[in-house]
Design a protein around this motif. Structure first.
Motif, PDB file in Angstrom:
ATOM      1  N   PHE A  26      31.387 -84.065  20.995  1.00  0.00           N
ATOM      2  CA  PHE A  26      30.195 -84.898  21.317  1.00  0.00           C
ATOM      3  C   PHE A  26      29.808 -85.830  20.096  1.00  0.00           C
ATOM      4  N   TRP A  29      31.750 -88.717  20.395  1.00  0.00           N
ATOM      5  CA  TRP A  29      31.449 -89.653  21.563  1.00  0.00           C
ATOM      6  C   TRP A  29      29.762 -90.370  21.397  1.00  0.00           C
ATOM      7  N   ARG A  30      28.888 -89.598  20.477  1.00  0.00           N
ATOM      8  CA  ARG A  30      27.778 -89.912  20.322  1.00  0.00           C
ATOM      9  C   ARG A  30      27.600 -90.851  19.204  1.00  0.00           C
ATOM     10  N   LEU A 148      25.082 -82.259  29.137  1.00  0.00           N
ATOM     11  CA  LEU A 148      25.377 -82.927  27.649  1.00  0.00           C
ATOM     12  C   LEU A 148      26.140 -84.179  28.020  1.00  0.00           C
ATOM     13  N   THR A 152      25.007 -88.133  27.337  1.00  0.00           N
ATOM     14  CA  THR A 152      25.791 -88.664  26.266  1.00  0.00           C
ATOM     15  C   THR A 152      26.213 -90.056  26.956  1.00  0.00           C
ATOM     16  N   GLU A 155      21.197 -92.184  28.888  1.00  0.00           N
ATOM     17  CA  GLU A 155      19.813 -91.610  29.125  1.00  0.00           C
ATOM     18  C   GLU A 155      19.145 -92.074  30.394  1.00  0.00           C
ATOM     19  N   PRO A 165      17.098 -85.906  27.888  1.00  0.00           N
ATOM     20  CA  PRO A 165      17.968 -86.027  26.761  1.00  0.00           C
ATOM     21  C   PRO A 165      17.391 -85.773  25.464  1.00  0.00           C
ATOM     22  N   GLU A 168      18.808 -82.067  25.324  1.00  0.00           N
ATOM     23  CA  GLU A 168      20.082 -81.909  25.061  1.00  0.00           C
ATOM     24  C   GLU A 168      20.752 -82.152  23.791  1.00  0.00           C
ATOM     25  N   GLN A 169      19.605 -83.120  23.032  1.00  0.00           N
ATOM     26  CA  GLN A 169      19.888 -83.580  21.629  1.00  0.00           C
ATOM     27  C   GLN A 169      19.691 -82.257  20.819  1.00  0.00           C
ATOM     28  N   LEU A 172      22.662 -79.727  20.865  1.00  0.00           N
ATOM     29  CA  LEU A 172      23.449 -80.139  20.161  1.00  0.00           C
ATOM     30  C   LEU A 172      23.027 -79.997  18.625  1.00  0.00           C
TER      31      LEU A 172
END
Length: 268
Positions: A26, A29-30, A148, A152, A155, A165, A168-169, A172
């Protein structure tokens, strides 16, 4: 079996790899690489506060890493670019942590062990903490995996599916803080970000699905831990950096493989 320090070290490395692999995917990816680095740097301040207050190193590192991650999340977009904010907070936290350590009287601390790791000194208690933390991170990511991935990807798509979102942030962020705390003994705060990013980046060319990437990243991280420890024992090199070096070699190999595959697909 756990009486052998090399066995404990290898188990610790594999545990950290299991925690870092899905989270590292992640992060890649982010494009959160610098975010993970800033959170890791903050852990030194947590170590200093833990020693000053006679608390658990793990608890202090988790608390400060979590505060750092939440602070970055809250301040992002409020007049500062993300990279600027991360740079200021990461280096400030590391500097304050190192200064705080210098004020600790009557406490003996091997600062190099926290900066670069001391995986060969992992005890049974450390091993229990590492694997408990890894299980918590893997369980947390598995629980929120679908949400997630959606957050990712987009949004807007997340909101359409009823997913927040920002929540989910936060998931993480919590997972990242726990991973930093369990990895500090193995590779140290200066190399934690490498173990998050390099195995995941190396797994990317070999994967067709997100799940494959997380699994392959875990295998690469675990293999890097075992081979890196063996290389450190054979060549008398630092264990933590040796693990990262092996992971970097795998990344170069998979990057070369992707380049060759891309070249073969081009029409001639």
């Amino acid at each position: 079996m756990l009486d052998d320090f090399m066995t404990r070290a290898m188990l610790a490395g594999v545990g950290v790899a299991c925690a870092a692999a899905p989270l590292g995917s992640f992060v890649v990816w982010r494009r959160m690489a610098y975010f993970g680095d800033a959170t890791a740097h903050a852990a030194i301040l947590g170590v200093a506060l833990s020693l000053a207050l006679n608390l658990s190193i793990f608890a202090g590192a988790v608390a400060v890493a979590l505060i750092m991650a939440l602070t970055v999340t809250l301040l992002t977009g409020r007049g500062y670019a993300m990279d600027t904010l991360l740079g200021v907070l990461a280096h400030s936290a590391l500097a304050f942590g190192l200064v705080a350590v210098s004020f600790l009287s009557g406490v003996r601390i091997d600062l190099m062990a926290y900066l670069f790791g001391d995986i060969l000194a992992v005890s049974r208690g450390d091993l229990a903490v590492i694997w408990a933390g890894a299980a918590l991170v893997v369980g947390l990511i598995a629980w929120r995996w679908s949400a997630l991935l959606t957050a990712t990807l987009s949004e807007e798509l997340a909101y359409a599916d009823g997913i927040d979102p920002r929540r989910e942030q936060l998931v993480l962020t919590v997972a990242l803080a726990i991973t930093v705390a369990v990895a500090i003994k193995v590779v140290g705060v200066l190399l934690i970000a490498a173990m998050l990013i390099i195995p995941a980046a190396a797994a990317r060319p070999l994967s067709r699905t997100p799940e494959q990437m997380a699994l392959i990243a875990a295998l690469i991280g675990a293999a890097a831990a075992v081979v890196g420890l063996r290389a450190a024992y054979t060549f008398d090199t630092p264990a933590g950096p040796s693990i990262v070096c092996v992971a970097a070699v795998v990344f170069l190999a998979t990057s070369l493989l992707r380049t060759l595959q891309t070249r073969d697909r081009k029409p001639r």
